[in-house]
Write a protein that holds these residues in place. Structure first.
Motif, PDB file in Angstrom:
ATOM      1  N   UNK A  87      33.703   9.448  15.783  1.00 28.24           N
ATOM      2  CA  UNK A  87      35.662   9.314  16.629  1.00 28.24           C
ATOM      3  C   UNK A  87      35.574   7.325  16.873  1.00 28.24           C
ATOM      4  N   UNK A  88      36.378   6.736  16.940  1.00 28.45           N
ATOM      5  CA  UNK A  88      36.115   5.208  16.524  1.00 28.45           C
ATOM      6  C   UNK A  88      36.192   5.318  18.488  1.00 28.45           C
ATOM      7  N   UNK A  89      36.691   3.653  19.208  1.00 26.56           N
ATOM      8  CA  UNK A  89      37.297   3.995  20.232  1.00 26.56           C
ATOM      9  C   UNK A  89      38.173   3.864  20.492  1.00 26.56           C
ATOM     10  N   UNK A  90      39.611   3.534  19.039  1.00 26.96           N
ATOM     11  CA  UNK A  90      40.857   4.256  19.348  1.00 26.96           C
ATOM     12  C   UNK A  90      41.595   5.256  19.494  1.00 26.96           C
ATOM     13  N   UNK A  91      40.424   6.276  18.202  1.00 26.69           N
ATOM     14  CA  UNK A  91      41.282   7.340  18.351  1.00 26.69           C
ATOM     15  C   UNK A  91      40.638   7.785  20.179  1.00 26.69           C
TER      16      UNK A  91
END
Length: 439
Positions: A87-91
Motif C-alpha cells: 500500500x502506498x501512502x496516497x492509497x
C-alpha cells in the motif's frame, strides 16, 4: 518502562456512516467463522530515522502488532502477507477495493507512520468495509518513538470496538508471579508486561517469595503478599520508584490483598488466633477494619466495580465456597452451590459476572452470575486457576499447571470458552492480574 502521557488522539476521528454500519462481528457464537481482515504494512510519507527505527520499518511492525492482536481475539482471521499487496501512502485514504474484494477480506485496516518535527510519531489508523467500499472509522495517535507498540494496540482496539461493539482491551498491562527453579525451592518474583507479553521486565529480585499481585486503579502501584524477612505480610510496590512499603505493621500473617475500585482501600485476609477473616485498611495505611467474623478461613476478597459489594471464599459451611457481602461486611450470603469447592473469585469489570476456580476432579476456571446462577466452566486443563479479567470483561487470563511438573504458564480464554491461547513469558508464570486500560 514508564508509560507517559505522550500518546494522544488526533482530531480526525470520523463516525461511521449509516450505510456502512452492517459490517460487524457476532461475538456471542465463539470463533466458528472469524471475520477475514487485511492489515497490510503501513507506509510512510517520507522515510525518517527515529530512536525506534526508521518509519518504513515501523510501519511494518505496527501492522504486525495490529494483526496479532486481532488474531489473538479469536474473532478475526487476518490474511497472510502473501495474499496482500503493498500500500502506498496516497492509497491509505483511497483503498484499492477491487484488489481487496478479490483477496477475500471483508474488512481492511490501513494506516501510516510519520515522523514529526518535534521528535514524535503520528500513527494513522483507518478501517474500511471492503464490500460496501466505505470508510468505517479513522483515528490518529501521536506517540514518542518508544511507544509505537501502544499506538498499534490503540489501532487494534479501535478496529475491535468498531466491529464488535465491545470495549477495548489490547492497550493494557499484566502483573504476575514469575517462577523458576526446582519444584521444592521455587524462586518467585513480580513480572510486568503488556497483555501480549511484550515489554516484559521484573519488578523484584526473587530474594523474597511474592504472591497474589494486584494493580491499583491508578496502575502506578501494586499490592501483593511477600515473605520478606520470612514473614508473610501485605505490601504495596511503587512501579515508578521501585520502593515497597508494609501495609499493616502487625505480627499476624496478612495475605490475599486487593484494591477497592476507587483505590482508597486495600481488602485483605489476616490470621489471628487460628481464625482467618477479611479486613480492609486505607491504602495509605491505618487501623484495619474487620469485615467477617465467622469461624474458619475467609479470604480471596474481590470488590464489585462500583465498590458496594465484595465476593470472597470461605469454608464456614464445611467446604470452600463463594459468598457475597456488602462492602462494610453486612449481609453475607453464599452464592456457590455446585459440586466441588470454589475459590479465587474475581468480579467482572462489567459487574455482571464472577470468575472463579472450581476444584473437584481437577481445577477449572469458570464464571457465574453474581447471584450464583448460570455457572459455566470455561477451561478443562488439569490444573487451571487464578482468573483475572481483561478491562472489557470479555477475556480471562489464568494460570495452568502441567500435571506432575509443578510448572505453570499463563493462558487466556474468552467467555465462549472456545478461544484459549498461551501468553508468552520468559520463565514460568502464575497468578496473573490484568490491569485496566492504560491512560
Amino acid at each position: 518502562m514508564r508509560f507517559g502521557l505522550a500518546l494522544s488522539l488526533l482530531s480526525f476521528t470520523l463516525a461511521a456512516s449509516p450505510a456502512t454500519a452492517q459490517l460487524e462481528v457476532d461475538i456471542t457464537g465463539g470463533i466458528a467463522q472469524p471475520m477475514p481482515i487485511a492489515v497490510p504494512g503501513m507506509p510512510t510519507p517520507a522515510v525518517a530515522n527515529t530512536p525506534a527505527g526508521d518509519t518504513a520499518a515501523l510501519g511494518q511492525r505496527v501492522a504486525e502488532v495490529v494483526t496479532a492482536d486481532l488474531k489473538n481475539s479469536g474473532l478475526f482471521s487476518p490474511l497472510p502477507k502473501s495474499a496482500m499487496q503493498t500500500v502506498t501512502h496516497p492509497q491509505v485514504t483511497a483503498p484499492d477495493y477491487m484488489f481487496w474484494t478479490q483477496s477475500g477480506a471483508q474488512a481492511l485496516v490501513q494506516g501510516f507512520v510519520q515522523a514529526n518535527g518535534d521528535g514524535t510519531l503520528t500513527v494513522g489508523c483507518y478501517l474500511y468495509d471492503v464490500l460496501a467500499r466505505s470508510e468505517l472509522t479513522r483515528q490518529g495517535f501521536v506517540v514518542q518513538p518508544g511507544q509505537w507498540r501502544r499506538a498499534a494496540h490503540k489501532c487494534a482496539d479501535q478496529v475491535y470496538t468498531r466491529l464488535t461493539g465491545e470495549g477495548p482491551y489490547f492497550d493494557s498491562r499484566v502483573v504476575y508471579v514469575s517462577e523458576t527453579g526446582p519444584k521444592t525451592n521455587r524462586i518467585k518474583r513480580l513480572g510486568i508486561m503488556d497483555q501480549d507479553g511484550a515489554n516484559h521486565r521484573f519488578l523484584t529480585n526473587g530474594q523474597s517469595i511474592v504472591l497474589t499481585p494486584r494493580f491499583a486503579p491508578n496502575q502506578q502501584t501494586i499490592t501483593y503478599m511477600s515473605y520478606t524477612n520470612n514473614r508473610a505480610r501485605v505490601y504495596v510496590y511503587d512501579i515508578g520508584s521501585g520502593s515497597q512499603r508494609l501495609v499493616v505493621d502487625q505480627p499476624n500473617m496478612t495475605f490475599s490483598p486487593r484494591f477497592s475500585p476507587d483505590g482508597r482501600y486495600i481488602v485483605f485476609s489476616m490470621a489471628v488466633g487460628g481464625n482467618t477473616d477479611i479486613y480492609r485498611v486505607p491504602s495509605t495505611g491505618g487501623t484495619p477494619q474487620r469485615l467477617t467474623t465467622s469461624p474458619g478461613i475467609d479470604t480471596g476478597a474481590s470488590y464489585s466495580p462500583d465498590g458496594s459489594k465484595i465476593v470472597f471464599e470461605s469454608d464456614r459451611s464445611g467446604t470452600q465456597q463463594l459468598y457475597v457481602m456488602n462492602a462494610d461486611g453486612s449481609n453475607q450470603n453464599r452464592i456457590s452451590f455446585g459440586s466441588g469447592r470454589y475459590g479465587s473469585a474475581a468480579w467482572s469489570p462489567r459487574g455482571d459476572l464472577i470468575a472463579f476456580t472450581r476444584i473437584g476432579g481437577g481445577f477449572n476456571v469458570g464464571v457465574m452470575n453474581i447471584d450464583g446462577s448460570g455457572e459455566k466452566i470455561l477451561t478443562n486443563g488439569w490444573q487451571d486457576e487464578g482468573p483475572s479479567w481483561s478491562p472489557n470483561g470479555r477475556v480471562i487470563m489464568f494460570f495452568r499447571t502441567a500435571q506432575g511438573s509443578g510448572k505453570a504458564d499463563l493462558w487466556s480464554v474468552d467467555l465462549t470458552g472456545v478461544n484459549e491461547r498461551p501468553i508468552p513469558t520468559p520463565l514460568d508464570g502464575s497468578d496473573p492480574a490484568w490491569g485496566p486500560l492504560l491512560p
